[in-house]
Every structure is written in structure tokens, then in C-alpha cells.
Design a protein around this motif. Structure first.
Motif, PDB file in Angstrom:
ATOM      1  N   ALA A 123     -37.530  61.803 -15.039  1.00 38.90           N
ATOM      2  CA  ALA A 123     -36.158  62.803 -14.915  1.00 38.90           C
ATOM      3  C   ALA A 123     -36.148  63.466 -16.418  1.00 38.90           C
ATOM      4  O   ALA A 123     -35.087  64.348 -16.326  1.00 38.90           O
ATOM      5  CB  ALA A 123     -35.118  62.279 -14.079  1.00 38.90           C
ATOM      6  N   GLY A 124     -36.390  62.930 -17.154  1.00 45.02           N
ATOM      7  CA  GLY A 124     -36.346  63.827 -18.802  1.00 45.02           C
ATOM      8  C   GLY A 124     -35.053  62.811 -19.569  1.00 45.02           C
ATOM      9  O   GLY A 124     -34.654  63.403 -20.585  1.00 45.02           O
ATOM     10  N   LEU A 125     -34.887  61.619 -19.248  1.00 48.93           N
ATOM     11  CA  LEU A 125     -33.868  60.950 -20.001  1.00 48.93           C
ATOM     12  C   LEU A 125     -34.765  59.790 -20.556  1.00 48.93           C
ATOM     13  O   LEU A 125     -34.924  58.705 -20.247  1.00 48.93           O
ATOM     14  CB  LEU A 125     -32.911  60.323 -18.871  1.00 48.93           C
ATOM     15  CG  LEU A 125     -31.779  59.356 -19.899  1.00 48.93           C
ATOM     16  CD1 LEU A 125     -30.929  60.213 -20.575  1.00 48.93           C
ATOM     17  CD2 LEU A 125     -30.959  58.594 -18.648  1.00 48.93           C
ATOM     18  N   PRO A 126     -34.750  60.055 -21.957  1.00 45.01           N
ATOM     19  CA  PRO A 126     -35.355  58.717 -22.668  1.00 45.01           C
ATOM     20  C   PRO A 126     -34.565  57.462 -22.788  1.00 45.01           C
ATOM     21  O   PRO A 126     -33.376  57.430 -23.000  1.00 45.01           O
ATOM     22  CB  PRO A 126     -35.392  59.345 -24.297  1.00 45.01           C
ATOM     23  CG  PRO A 126     -35.403  60.698 -24.135  1.00 45.01           C
ATOM     24  CD  PRO A 126     -34.444  61.214 -22.895  1.00 45.01           C
ATOM     25  N   VAL A 127     -35.095  56.487 -22.487  1.00 45.15           N
ATOM     26  CA  VAL A 127     -34.401  55.255 -22.202  1.00 45.15           C
ATOM     27  C   VAL A 127     -35.300  54.182 -22.972  1.00 45.15           C
ATOM     28  O   VAL A 127     -36.299  54.021 -22.793  1.00 45.15           O
ATOM     29  CB  VAL A 127     -34.254  54.835 -20.790  1.00 45.15           C
ATOM     30  CG1 VAL A 127     -33.274  53.646 -20.686  1.00 45.15           C
ATOM     31  CG2 VAL A 127     -33.524  55.888 -20.026  1.00 45.15           C
ATOM     32  N   THR A 128     -34.412  53.186 -23.542  1.00 49.19           N
ATOM     33  CA  THR A 128     -34.927  51.951 -24.437  1.00 49.19           C
ATOM     34  C   THR A 128     -34.364  50.781 -23.708  1.00 49.19           C
ATOM     35  O   THR A 128     -33.118  50.617 -23.263  1.00 49.19           O
ATOM     36  CB  THR A 128     -35.014  52.083 -25.855  1.00 49.19           C
ATOM     37  OG1 THR A 128     -33.434  52.138 -26.052  1.00 49.19           O
ATOM     38  CG2 THR A 128     -35.668  53.202 -26.297  1.00 49.19           C
ATOM     39  N   VAL A 129     -35.146  49.611 -23.517  1.00 49.14           N
ATOM     40  CA  VAL A 129     -34.410  48.640 -23.090  1.00 49.14           C
ATOM     41  C   VAL A 129     -34.785  47.464 -24.049  1.00 49.14           C
ATOM     42  O   VAL A 129     -35.925  47.226 -24.499  1.00 49.14           O
ATOM     43  CB  VAL A 129     -35.093  48.009 -21.506  1.00 49.14           C
ATOM     44  CG1 VAL A 129     -34.682  46.745 -21.172  1.00 49.14           C
ATOM     45  CG2 VAL A 129     -35.106  49.316 -20.749  1.00 49.14           C
ATOM     46  N   THR A 130     -33.772  46.688 -24.352  1.00 49.61           N
ATOM     47  CA  THR A 130     -33.822  45.526 -25.160  1.00 49.61           C
ATOM     48  C   THR A 130     -33.385  44.316 -24.409  1.00 49.61           C
ATOM     49  O   THR A 130     -32.116  44.457 -23.732  1.00 49.61           O
ATOM     50  CB  THR A 130     -32.934  45.856 -26.395  1.00 49.61           C
ATOM     51  OG1 THR A 130     -33.506  46.826 -27.146  1.00 49.61           O
ATOM     52  CG2 THR A 130     -33.322  44.635 -27.530  1.00 49.61           C
ATOM     53  N   VAL A 131     -33.967  43.078 -24.413  1.00 50.54           N
ATOM     54  CA  VAL A 131     -33.684  42.056 -23.813  1.00 50.54           C
ATOM     55  C   VAL A 131     -33.457  40.927 -24.818  1.00 50.54           C
ATOM     56  O   VAL A 131     -34.405  40.702 -25.579  1.00 50.54           O
ATOM     57  CB  VAL A 131     -34.350  41.555 -22.713  1.00 50.54           C
ATOM     58  CG1 VAL A 131     -34.037  40.147 -22.341  1.00 50.54           C
ATOM     59  CG2 VAL A 131     -34.426  42.456 -21.605  1.00 50.54           C
ATOM     60  N   THR A 132     -32.175  40.277 -25.283  1.00 50.39           N
ATOM     61  CA  THR A 132     -32.045  39.048 -26.057  1.00 50.39           C
ATOM     62  C   THR A 132     -31.677  37.879 -25.075  1.00 50.39           C
ATOM     63  O   THR A 132     -31.059  37.769 -24.383  1.00 50.39           O
ATOM     64  CB  THR A 132     -31.231  39.305 -27.179  1.00 50.39           C
ATOM     65  OG1 THR A 132     -29.912  39.806 -26.541  1.00 50.39           O
ATOM     66  CG2 THR A 132     -31.760  40.600 -27.914  1.00 50.39           C
ATOM     67  N   GLY A 133     -31.957  36.758 -26.128  1.00 50.52           N
ATOM     68  CA  GLY A 133     -31.616  35.459 -25.190  1.00 50.52           C
ATOM     69  C   GLY A 133     -32.817  35.037 -24.314  1.00 50.52           C
ATOM     70  O   GLY A 133     -33.904  35.659 -24.225  1.00 50.52           O
ATOM     71  N   ALA A 134     -32.602  33.562 -23.793  1.00 49.70           N
ATOM     72  CA  ALA A 134     -33.576  33.077 -22.831  1.00 49.70           C
ATOM     73  C   ALA A 134     -33.241  33.793 -21.282  1.00 49.70           C
ATOM     74  O   ALA A 134     -32.240  33.632 -20.607  1.00 49.70           O
ATOM     75  CB  ALA A 134     -33.241  31.582 -22.659  1.00 49.70           C
TER      76      ALA A 134
END
Length: 250
Positions: A123-134
Motif C-alpha cells: 500500500a506504499g508504507l515502508p515498514v521495518t520489523v525488529t524482534v529481540t529476545g527469545a
């Protein structure tokens, strides 16, 4: 005296049995009323939403087909509408199944986060995903709430980014796992006044009342005994941060 005592015991057992039967009847009546109400809601949802979502899907599908038939490039927004319609239909079916069943539940969870992010990007929205921890399996209610919070936050950013006059708005999703909590955080970079959820104003301005989306988030988080922060950031943009207690499934 023995006969009297025996008769008193029989009477006592009879009273206890009647009380138990009355309690069972009360519980059964309450369950029956709850089932009837769930079925009524299911019918209302089916009648009011199924047709509209089907029309959206058909119209979007026809538009995509005609564009490809003419050799034209299909607009990303149109593809996003098509995918969102399909996803809405899937979630509606799942919701209706839950309402018509005897058990509570929701098929939505963080396992669908990749699909959600992909739709936002389309839809045109740049999104980044970050996961930390177990990273680990979560209790169903926590898993569902986390997904819904991200979904609502990204929807708000996408909706109001369309009004932004200065540059491309982007968003970041952060999931942080600890032994006791799951922290869900969604930020946007605040480019343009539109990159804020409904009711939010630029940093330093007095915020208006919260929208229904934020109210829904707070209700979900409060029901789990968690904490929610949602508001403008000092450097611009908007942040949604939820801390959800993680209780091991019983």
C-alpha cells in the motif's frame, strides 16, 4: 427420634438436590442466552459485512484484470485493496466460526505479522520489523492482542500518511520478548502532519480525544493487565507501545 432424624436427612438431601438442580438450570439458561446472543451477532455481521466485502473483492479483481488485459501496470494501491479485501473476508469467516462455536478464539496472531507488513508495504508504507529476545509461542489472548495492536497502529499510519505533505512516511515495528512480558512498539517518523493517528497532533500540541482504534487498544491491553502508551513523540511522529504480561498457558 431415629425415624425423625432419618426423615430430616432425606429432606436435607432433597433440598440440596433441588438447589443443585436450580443452579444447573440457571447455568444452562445463561449459556443458552449467551449462545443465542452470539448467533444473533454472527447473523448481523454476516448480513451487514459479507456483501460489502464481496463487492469490494469483485470490483478490485475486475479492475486488476482489466488493467492487465490492457497491458497497463496495476497500481499498488489497487493490489493492496484486493489483498485487504481477501484478508477481511478471511477474518470475517474466522470470526463467524468463533461466534457460531462453543469456544472462544481468534485465528489472528503474530504468525500473520509478515503478511500484515507485506500488505502495508504494498500500500506504499515502508515498514521495518525488529524482534529481540527469545521468540516463543505466546498465550492465545496475548498473541491475538499483539497482532491487533500492530494492525491498528499500521492502519492508522497508512490512513493518515495519505494526508502528509512532506516526504514519505515510514513505520517501524519492534517486538521485545522477556521472560515475563512482550513489548510491542510501533513508531512512525512523523513526516507530514498526516502521519499520526486520528485525534493526534504534532508534538507540543494539545492532543485531542483518542480515536476508537486507540480505545480498542487500551481495552485489549487492560484486559490482559498490561500497560499502553500512545502519543506524539518529542522528535516528531507517533508511538504506540504496549507491555503485555506473558502468562504460561495452563
Amino acid at each position: 427420634m431415629a425415624v425423625t432424624f432419618g426423615m430430616w436427612q432425606l429432606h436435607l438431601r432433597e433440598v440440596e438436590q433441588r438447589a443443585e438442580e436450580a443452579e444447573r438450570t440457571k447455568d444452562e439458561a445463561a449459556r443458552r442466552r449467551a449462545v443465542e446472543e452470539r448467533l444473533r451477532i454472527a447473523r448481523e455481521l454476516h448480513d451487514s459485512l459479507t456483501h460489502s466485502i464481496s463487492v469490494i473483492q469483485v470490483q478490485a479483481g475486475v479492475a486488476v484484470h482489466l488493467a492487465r488485459k490492457r497491458g497497463e501496470e496495476v497500481p499498488p494501491a489497487l493490489l493492496a485493496i484486493q489483498e485487504a479485501g481477501a484478508d477481511a473476508a478471511r477474518e470475517l469467516r474466522a470470526t463467524l466460526q468463533v461466534l457460531r462455536s462453543a469456544e472462544d478464539g481468534d485465528s489472528s496472531g503474530l504468525g500473520q505479522l509478515d503478511s500484515l507488513v507485506a500488505r502495508a508495504r504494498t500500500a506504499g508504507l515502508p515498514v521495518t520489523v525488529t524482534v529481540t529476545g527469545a521468540e516463543r509461542p505466546l498465550p492465545p489472548d496475548v498473541d491475538q492482542a499483539a497482532y491487533r495492536i500492530v494492525q491498528e497502529a499500521l492502519t492508522n499510519v497508512s490512513r493518515h500518511a495519505g494526508r502528509a505533505g512532506g516526504g514519505q512516511v515510514s513505520a517501524s515495528v519492534r517486538l521485545r520478548y522477556t521472560p515475563d512480558t512482550l513489548t510491542v512498539q510501533v513508531d512512525d517518523d512523523g513526516k507530514g502532519d498526516g502521519a499520526r493517528p486520528a485525534g493526534a497532533r504534532p508534538a507540543g500540541a494539545r492532543p485531542a480525544g483518542p480515536g476508537l482504534g486507540l480505545i480498542g487498544m487500551r481495552e485489549r491491553v487492560s484486559a490482559l493487565g498490561g500497560r499502553l502508551h500512545a502519543g506524539p513523540q518529542d522528535g516528531g511522529g507517533f508511538q504506540v507501545r504496549a507491555e503485555l504480561p506473558v502468562r504460561a498457558p495452563s
